[in-house]
Design a protein around this motif. Sequence first.
Motif, PDB file in Angstrom:
ATOM      1  N   MET A   1     -51.827  69.983 -10.037  1.00 10.97           N
ATOM      2  CA  MET A   1     -51.337  70.805  -8.928  1.00 10.97           C
ATOM      3  C   MET A   1     -52.073  72.131  -8.911  1.00 10.97           C
ATOM      4  SD  MET A   1     -47.543  71.999 -10.250  1.00 10.97           S
ATOM      5  CE  MET A   1     -47.005  70.304 -10.352  1.00 10.97           C
ATOM      6  N   SER A   2     -52.069  72.776  -7.752  1.00  9.05           N
ATOM      7  CA  SER A   2     -52.714  74.075  -7.602  1.00  9.05           C
ATOM      8  C   SER A   2     -52.029  74.847  -6.484  1.00  9.05           C
ATOM      9  CB  SER A   2     -54.207  73.904  -7.281  1.00  9.05           C
ATOM     10  OG  SER A   2     -54.825  75.159  -7.081  1.00  9.05           O
ATOM     11  N   TYR A   3     -52.009  76.161  -6.658  1.00  4.48           N
ATOM     12  CA  TYR A   3     -51.363  77.020  -5.658  1.00  4.48           C
ATOM     13  C   TYR A   3     -51.950  78.424  -5.776  1.00  4.48           C
ATOM     14  CZ  TYR A   3     -47.646  79.592  -3.216  1.00  4.48           C
ATOM     15  OH  TYR A   3     -46.945  80.403  -2.355  1.00  4.48           O
ATOM     16  N   THR A   4     -52.206  79.044  -4.645  1.00  2.71           N
ATOM     17  CA  THR A   4     -52.791  80.381  -4.609  1.00  2.71           C
ATOM     18  C   THR A   4     -51.717  81.412  -4.290  1.00  2.71           C
ATOM     19  OG1 THR A   4     -54.889  79.449  -3.856  1.00  2.71           O
ATOM     20  CG2 THR A   4     -54.566  81.821  -3.537  1.00  2.71           C
ATOM     21  N   ILE A   5     -51.653  82.471  -5.095  1.00  4.03           N
ATOM     22  CA  ILE A   5     -50.579  83.461  -4.970  1.00  4.03           C
ATOM     23  C   ILE A   5     -51.153  84.830  -4.634  1.00  4.03           C
ATOM     24  CG2 ILE A   5     -48.696  84.617  -6.198  1.00  4.03           C
ATOM     25  CD1 ILE A   5     -48.445  82.079  -7.915  1.00  4.03           C
ATOM     26  N   PHE A   6     -50.709  85.368  -3.501  1.00  4.25           N
ATOM     27  CA  PHE A   6     -51.056  86.730  -3.107  1.00  4.25           C
ATOM     28  C   PHE A   6     -49.810  87.604  -3.209  1.00  4.25           C
ATOM     29  CE2 PHE A   6     -55.170  85.575  -1.524  1.00  4.25           C
ATOM     30  CZ  PHE A   6     -55.862  86.781  -1.457  1.00  4.25           C
ATOM     31  N   PRO A   7     -49.806  88.622  -4.072  1.00  7.87           N
ATOM     32  CA  PRO A   7     -48.644  89.508  -4.185  1.00  7.87           C
ATOM     33  C   PRO A   7     -48.255  90.104  -2.837  1.00  7.87           C
ATOM     34  CG  PRO A   7     -50.174  89.910  -5.979  1.00  7.87           C
ATOM     35  CD  PRO A   7     -50.866  88.973  -5.029  1.00  7.87           C
ATOM     36  N   ASN A   8     -46.940  90.164  -2.616  1.00  9.63           N
ATOM     37  CA  ASN A   8     -46.354  90.722  -1.383  1.00  9.63           C
ATOM     38  C   ASN A   8     -46.523  89.818  -0.169  1.00  9.63           C
ATOM     39  OD1 ASN A   8     -45.403  93.022  -2.640  1.00  9.63           O
ATOM     40  ND2 ASN A   8     -47.183  94.259  -2.094  1.00  9.63           N
ATOM     41  N   GLU A   9     -47.224  88.708  -0.307  1.00 13.53           N
ATOM     42  CA  GLU A   9     -47.451  87.837   0.840  1.00 13.53           C
ATOM     43  C   GLU A   9     -46.865  86.436   0.627  1.00 13.53           C
ATOM     44  OE1 GLU A   9     -51.483  87.914   2.308  1.00 13.53           O
ATOM     45  OE2 GLU A   9     -51.781  89.964   1.573  1.00 13.53           O
ATOM     46  N   SER A  10     -47.317  85.744  -0.397  1.00 10.46           N
ATOM     47  CA  SER A  10     -46.861  84.368  -0.630  1.00 10.46           C
ATOM     48  C   SER A  10     -45.703  84.345  -1.616  1.00 10.46           C
ATOM     49  CB  SER A  10     -48.027  83.537  -1.173  1.00 10.46           C
ATOM     50  OG  SER A  10     -48.533  84.130  -2.357  1.00 10.46           O
ATOM     51  N   PRO A  11     -44.946  83.240  -1.648  1.00 12.13           N
ATOM     52  CA  PRO A  11     -43.949  83.091  -2.710  1.00 12.13           C
ATOM     53  C   PRO A  11     -44.650  83.139  -4.066  1.00 12.13           C
ATOM     54  CG  PRO A  11     -43.677  81.388  -1.031  1.00 12.13           C
ATOM     55  CD  PRO A  11     -44.965  82.087  -0.730  1.00 12.13           C
ATOM     56  N   CYS A  12     -44.015  83.744  -5.054  1.00 18.33           N
ATOM     57  CA  CYS A  12     -44.624  83.816  -6.375  1.00 18.33           C
ATOM     58  C   CYS A  12     -44.277  82.553  -7.166  1.00 18.33           C
ATOM     59  CB  CYS A  12     -44.182  85.074  -7.109  1.00 18.33           C
ATOM     60  SG  CYS A  12     -42.496  84.998  -7.771  1.00 18.33           S
ATOM     61  N   LEU A  13     -44.788  82.467  -8.375  1.00 17.73           N
ATOM     62  CA  LEU A  13     -44.544  81.276  -9.182  1.00 17.73           C
ATOM     63  C   LEU A  13     -43.063  81.089  -9.495  1.00 17.73           C
ATOM     64  CD1 LEU A  13     -46.018  78.955 -10.672  1.00 17.73           C
ATOM     65  CD2 LEU A  13     -45.948  80.383 -12.728  1.00 17.73           C
ATOM     66  N   ARG A  14     -42.340  82.181  -9.714  1.00 16.78           N
ATOM     67  CA  ARG A  14     -40.911  82.069 -10.006  1.00 16.78           C
ATOM     68  C   ARG A  14     -40.157  81.525  -8.795  1.00 16.78           C
ATOM     69  NH1 ARG A  14     -38.574  84.255 -14.196  1.00 16.78           N
ATOM     70  NH2 ARG A  14     -40.239  85.791 -14.420  1.00 16.78           N
ATOM     71  N   CYS A  15     -40.484  82.009  -7.606  1.00 18.51           N
ATOM     72  CA  CYS A  15     -39.882  81.463  -6.383  1.00 18.51           C
ATOM     73  C   CYS A  15     -40.139  79.968  -6.297  1.00 18.51           C
ATOM     74  CB  CYS A  15     -40.496  82.122  -5.153  1.00 18.51           C
ATOM     75  SG  CYS A  15     -40.115  83.856  -4.894  1.00 18.51           S
ATOM     76  N   LEU A  16     -41.366  79.587  -6.581  1.00 13.56           N
ATOM     77  CA  LEU A  16     -41.788  78.208  -6.429  1.00 13.56           C
ATOM     78  C   LEU A  16     -41.049  77.285  -7.385  1.00 13.56           C
ATOM     79  CD1 LEU A  16     -43.987  77.249  -4.462  1.00 13.56           C
ATOM     80  CD2 LEU A  16     -45.525  77.092  -6.411  1.00 13.56           C
ATOM     81  N   LEU A  17     -40.976  77.679  -8.647  1.00 13.46           N
ATOM     82  CA  LEU A  17     -40.376  76.794  -9.645  1.00 13.46           C
ATOM     83  C   LEU A  17     -38.862  76.788  -9.570  1.00 13.46           C
ATOM     84  CD1 LEU A  17     -42.677  77.134 -12.756  1.00 13.46           C
ATOM     85  CD2 LEU A  17     -42.869  75.698 -10.751  1.00 13.46           C
TER      86      LEU A  17
END
Length: 338
Positions: free
Chosen positions: A157-173
């Motif tokens: 799996m892969s996911y790109t995280i931009f602070p203040n824009e995308s959900p973070c890893l904690r949101c995701l999991l």
Amino acid sequence: MIKMERYSRQMLFSPIGEEGQREISNKRVLIVGCGALGSANAENLARAGIGELLLVDRDYVEWSNLQRQQLYTEADALNQIPKAVAAKERLHEINLEVEIEAYVLDADAAALKPLLRGIDLVIDATDNFDTRFMLNDLLQKNRIPWIFGSCVGSTGMSYTIFPNESPCLRCLLDAIPIHGATCDSAGIISPAVQMVVAHQTTEALKILVGDKEALRTSLLTFDLWNNQYHTMKVERAKKRTCPSCGENPSYPSLNDSYRTKSEVLCGRNTVQIRSRQEPDFHLLKERLKRIGTMKANDFLISVEYEIYRLVFFQDGRTLIHGTNSIEKAKSIYYQLAG
């Protein structure tokens, strides 16, 4: 000065071009972990003409790495060369123009913080979620984009995280259940590594040339063996109350009380690791029975692994018998426990 001939085919690709190549040559990327994902991403970026690479890894090259960790040789395994050092040497043979710094250290917040100065992007190539959650909080706090990646068996799996824009890893999991199988418990095939790397490096190039519109905003997962490939929209996973990226972040994984604790038990050639989470004994049994001789009761699970014996307790404690090295014990723990 960019050597046009060296990167000519890359510059013919219109989303990069000559201007994009200049951008790439001026960027600094930190890669945390120099195993399968880290070494392959590092090679791709070195060949692409990245300006500077910072490589962080606490481990050395072992024979079992050679099946999928493409930068390393039998000589590296025979001499137990630290992965970050071996990677730097090999990458300099590939592209001497790239500035490379190798750090042989445990990737905790205190060690990584000084390395973030001037960093444009971080690539996650770690092997455990303790470190990933720490990275998530550290990079949210410092407003640095990063690319998550993981693989085991034939999946990734892969996911790109931009602070203040995308959900973070904690949101995701919090929104998507992810089990903690590891390469040591479930094995891995090298094409799964290359698939994750292909997505991580491509996303990295988009960020480095400033083409944010082309970024994939979904979580990508795949299973090569079973011919499955999915992208999942995750925008709604972002939470206003998230302690890592919400309106009032507390960055819990940067707090000492949140971290996995380790200590050497005096006179016992044993390290105790205390997790903040109690293990799922059923999943742990299924994973560990593939590793070696296992015994279990209502209170603990014991497994023989190479020259070590690991004992997992219901309260989250694990004893690693056969070493006084916290670093070695943590490496074994994350390999088997996920």
